[in-house]
Design a protein around this motif. Sequence first.
Motif, PDB file in Angstrom:
ATOM      1  N   TYR A  90       0.820  -1.208   0.000  1.00  0.00           N
ATOM      2  CA  TYR A  90       0.000   0.000   0.000  1.00  0.00           C
ATOM      3  C   TYR A  90       0.858   1.263   0.000  1.00  0.00           C
ATOM      4  O   TYR A  90       1.815   1.372   0.750  1.00  0.00           O
ATOM      5  CB  TYR A  90      -0.902   0.023   1.241  1.00  0.00           C
ATOM      6  CG  TYR A  90      -2.002  -1.007   1.207  1.00  0.00           C
ATOM      7  CD1 TYR A  90      -3.270  -0.679   0.741  1.00  0.00           C
ATOM      8  CD2 TYR A  90      -1.760  -2.315   1.625  1.00  0.00           C
ATOM      9  CE1 TYR A  90      -4.287  -1.628   0.702  1.00  0.00           C
ATOM     10  CE2 TYR A  90      -2.759  -3.275   1.587  1.00  0.00           C
ATOM     11  CZ  TYR A  90      -4.024  -2.920   1.116  1.00  0.00           C
ATOM     12  OH  TYR A  90      -5.023  -3.866   1.070  1.00  0.00           O
ATOM     13  N   SER A  92      -0.801   3.997   0.713  1.00  0.00           N
ATOM     14  CA  SER A  92      -1.491   4.641   1.837  1.00  0.00           C
ATOM     15  C   SER A  92      -2.381   3.612   2.512  1.00  0.00           C
ATOM     16  O   SER A  92      -3.554   3.449   2.130  1.00  0.00           O
ATOM     17  CB  SER A  92      -2.318   5.834   1.350  1.00  0.00           C
ATOM     18  OG  SER A  92      -3.061   6.395   2.427  1.00  0.00           O
ATOM     19  N   PRO A  93      -1.859   2.910   3.526  1.00  0.00           N
ATOM     20  CA  PRO A  93      -2.680   1.913   4.222  1.00  0.00           C
ATOM     21  C   PRO A  93      -3.949   2.505   4.840  1.00  0.00           C
ATOM     22  O   PRO A  93      -5.000   1.867   4.829  1.00  0.00           O
ATOM     23  CB  PRO A  93      -1.732   1.389   5.307  1.00  0.00           C
ATOM     24  CG  PRO A  93      -0.363   1.668   4.783  1.00  0.00           C
ATOM     25  CD  PRO A  93      -0.488   2.946   4.021  1.00  0.00           C
ATOM     26  N   SER A  94      -3.847   3.739   5.346  1.00  0.00           N
ATOM     27  CA  SER A  94      -5.010   4.344   5.999  1.00  0.00           C
ATOM     28  C   SER A  94      -6.153   4.612   5.025  1.00  0.00           C
ATOM     29  O   SER A  94      -7.322   4.588   5.395  1.00  0.00           O
ATOM     30  CB  SER A  94      -4.609   5.649   6.692  1.00  0.00           C
ATOM     31  OG  SER A  94      -4.134   6.589   5.737  1.00  0.00           O
ATOM     32  N   GLN A  95      -5.806   4.859   3.754  1.00  0.00           N
ATOM     33  CA  GLN A  95      -6.833   5.119   2.748  1.00  0.00           C
ATOM     34  C   GLN A  95      -7.094   3.902   1.865  1.00  0.00           C
ATOM     35  O   GLN A  95      -7.931   3.954   0.963  1.00  0.00           O
ATOM     36  CB  GLN A  95      -6.416   6.304   1.868  1.00  0.00           C
ATOM     37  CG  GLN A  95      -6.259   7.607   2.636  1.00  0.00           C
ATOM     38  CD  GLN A  95      -5.858   8.760   1.737  1.00  0.00           C
ATOM     39  OE1 GLN A  95      -6.330   8.867   0.599  1.00  0.00           O
ATOM     40  NE2 GLN A  95      -4.999   9.631   2.225  1.00  0.00           N
ATOM     41  N   GLY A  96      -6.367   2.810   2.128  1.00  0.00           N
ATOM     42  CA  GLY A  96      -6.561   1.589   1.348  1.00  0.00           C
ATOM     43  C   GLY A  96      -6.119   1.698  -0.092  1.00  0.00           C
ATOM     44  O   GLY A  96      -6.664   1.008  -0.965  1.00  0.00           O
ATOM     45  N   GLN A 115      -0.087  13.495   1.539  1.00  0.00           N
ATOM     46  CA  GLN A 115       1.044  13.218   2.421  1.00  0.00           C
ATOM     47  C   GLN A 115       2.213  12.612   1.645  1.00  0.00           C
ATOM     48  O   GLN A 115       3.377  12.881   1.936  1.00  0.00           O
ATOM     49  CB  GLN A 115       0.637  12.264   3.555  1.00  0.00           C
ATOM     50  CG  GLN A 115      -0.432  12.817   4.476  1.00  0.00           C
ATOM     51  CD  GLN A 115      -1.847  12.459   4.018  1.00  0.00           C
ATOM     52  OE1 GLN A 115      -2.095  12.288   2.820  1.00  0.00           O
ATOM     53  NE2 GLN A 115      -2.777  12.344   4.970  1.00  0.00           N
TER      54      GLN A 115
END
Length: 202
Positions: A90, A92-96, A115
């Motif tokens: 990923y 961006s893991p937080s946004q998948g 970011q």
Amino acid sequence: MKLAVAALLVASAAAFAPAQSGRSATSVNVNELELGVTEPLGVFDPLGWLDSEPEAFERRRAVERKHGRIAMMAMLGTFVHNNNWVFDGYISPSQGIKFSDIDTGIGGLFQVPAQGLAQILVVAGLIELAWWPASQLDGDYGVRLGKINNWDQEPAKELRQKNAELNNGRAAMMGTLGIVLQELVTGQNLQEQFSSLNITPY
């Protein structure tokens, strides 16, 4: 998008920076003024800056060299990314968002989370200001690859390799500009254009 195209236009203009002047030399073995004066163009100075602004030559040559290096990396990145060679996992893991979710063309730039873009800018700033500072106008940061550029032992290599760097950088600047413009016109990245044989302007 317009900003990216404008930036590439400015960068490619540096490819036509003056190639000679009566001034500075930045290498022990190779005079900076000898570089880039290669056939078929030789000295290419359509705006007459060599005569009118000779004191600006060193800075313009440094800008040309740096933009050429960036463009060569951009071309390499284009070939790699257009062939779908991407990192696993990923971005961006937080946004998948996975790396494979990002488009392989110029549009992918606008899919990277803010970011991620900020991190790229910070790293670029550190390189520009501290690691390989732009204020060092000769562009020689002491990077040597063994016998490939052992200029002290084989001085003749220096002129040939520095000319190759400048000319390859000039070609890469024009190539990068062409790739971006053709994608804006056709909606296809470089790999898609060649796969579909959409390579004629007519």
